[in-house]
Design a protein around this motif. Sequence first.
Motif, PDB file in Angstrom:
ATOM      1  N   GLU A  41      70.780  -0.632 -23.647  1.00 22.09           N
ATOM      2  CA  GLU A  41      69.486  -0.417 -22.998  1.00 22.09           C
ATOM      3  C   GLU A  41      68.644   0.498 -23.866  1.00 22.09           C
ATOM      4  O   GLU A  41      69.170   1.371 -24.543  1.00 22.09           O
ATOM      5  N   LYS A  42      67.328   0.279 -23.816  1.00 19.41           N
ATOM      6  CA  LYS A  42      66.416   1.181 -24.507  1.00 19.41           C
ATOM      7  C   LYS A  42      66.051   2.318 -23.567  1.00 19.41           C
ATOM      8  O   LYS A  42      65.758   2.100 -22.390  1.00 19.41           O
ATOM      9  N   ASP A  43      66.066   3.543 -24.115  1.00 20.33           N
ATOM     10  CA  ASP A  43      65.654   4.680 -23.305  1.00 20.33           C
ATOM     11  C   ASP A  43      64.141   4.861 -23.397  1.00 20.33           C
ATOM     12  O   ASP A  43      63.446   4.057 -24.034  1.00 20.33           O
ATOM     13  N   GLU A  44      63.603   5.903 -22.794  1.00 17.96           N
ATOM     14  CA  GLU A  44      62.157   6.112 -22.773  1.00 17.96           C
ATOM     15  C   GLU A  44      61.573   6.391 -24.154  1.00 17.96           C
ATOM     16  O   GLU A  44      60.375   6.253 -24.366  1.00 17.96           O
ATOM     17  N   ASN A  45      62.433   6.775 -25.117  1.00 17.79           N
ATOM     18  CA  ASN A  45      61.978   7.016 -26.495  1.00 17.79           C
ATOM     19  C   ASN A  45      62.103   5.774 -27.364  1.00 17.79           C
ATOM     20  O   ASN A  45      61.825   5.828 -28.561  1.00 17.79           O
ATOM     21  N   GLY A  46      62.566   4.661 -26.787  1.00 15.45           N
ATOM     22  CA  GLY A  46      62.728   3.426 -27.532  1.00 15.45           C
ATOM     23  C   GLY A  46      64.032   3.326 -28.302  1.00 15.45           C
ATOM     24  O   GLY A  46      64.247   2.380 -29.043  1.00 15.45           O
ATOM     25  N   GLU A  47      64.902   4.326 -28.124  1.00 18.66           N
ATOM     26  CA  GLU A  47      66.199   4.308 -28.792  1.00 18.66           C
ATOM     27  C   GLU A  47      67.194   3.512 -27.950  1.00 18.66           C
ATOM     28  O   GLU A  47      67.162   3.565 -26.726  1.00 18.66           O
ATOM     29  N   ILE A  48      68.069   2.783 -28.624  1.00 19.35           N
ATOM     30  CA  ILE A  48      69.050   1.957 -27.917  1.00 19.35           C
ATOM     31  C   ILE A  48      70.265   2.798 -27.557  1.00 19.35           C
ATOM     32  O   ILE A  48      70.845   3.478 -28.407  1.00 19.35           O
TER      33      ILE A  48
END
Length: 117
Positions: A41-48
Amino acid sequence: MDISPMELLILALASFRLTRLIVFDKITEFLRKPFLEEVEEKDENGEIEVYWVVKEGKVRGFFGELLSCYWCTGVWSTLFLYASYYFYASWSAPVLLILAIAGLAAIIESLVQKLIN
């Protein structure tokens, strides 16, 4: 059976390394795959972010819970290592020593990485 402080240290480090090997390392992913599903899943910072979800079913669920719990796997790993040392010391001693050295090396590497960063 009485164990010396050195034997306890070797067993502890070996248990630490075997547990991490089973629960986290890529090389043993094939052991976890039948019982756990990898989810990205991608977090709010766009990191997986990658995490494991326990699969359905009594047997798969049981082993999935076991393999996703570092503490649970640690108890079973320790039981296995101690029993192998108790009953088959000549066979298991080299394996325990290799795991213990690898465990200590992993701890040292973690400390070095913290100092560098």
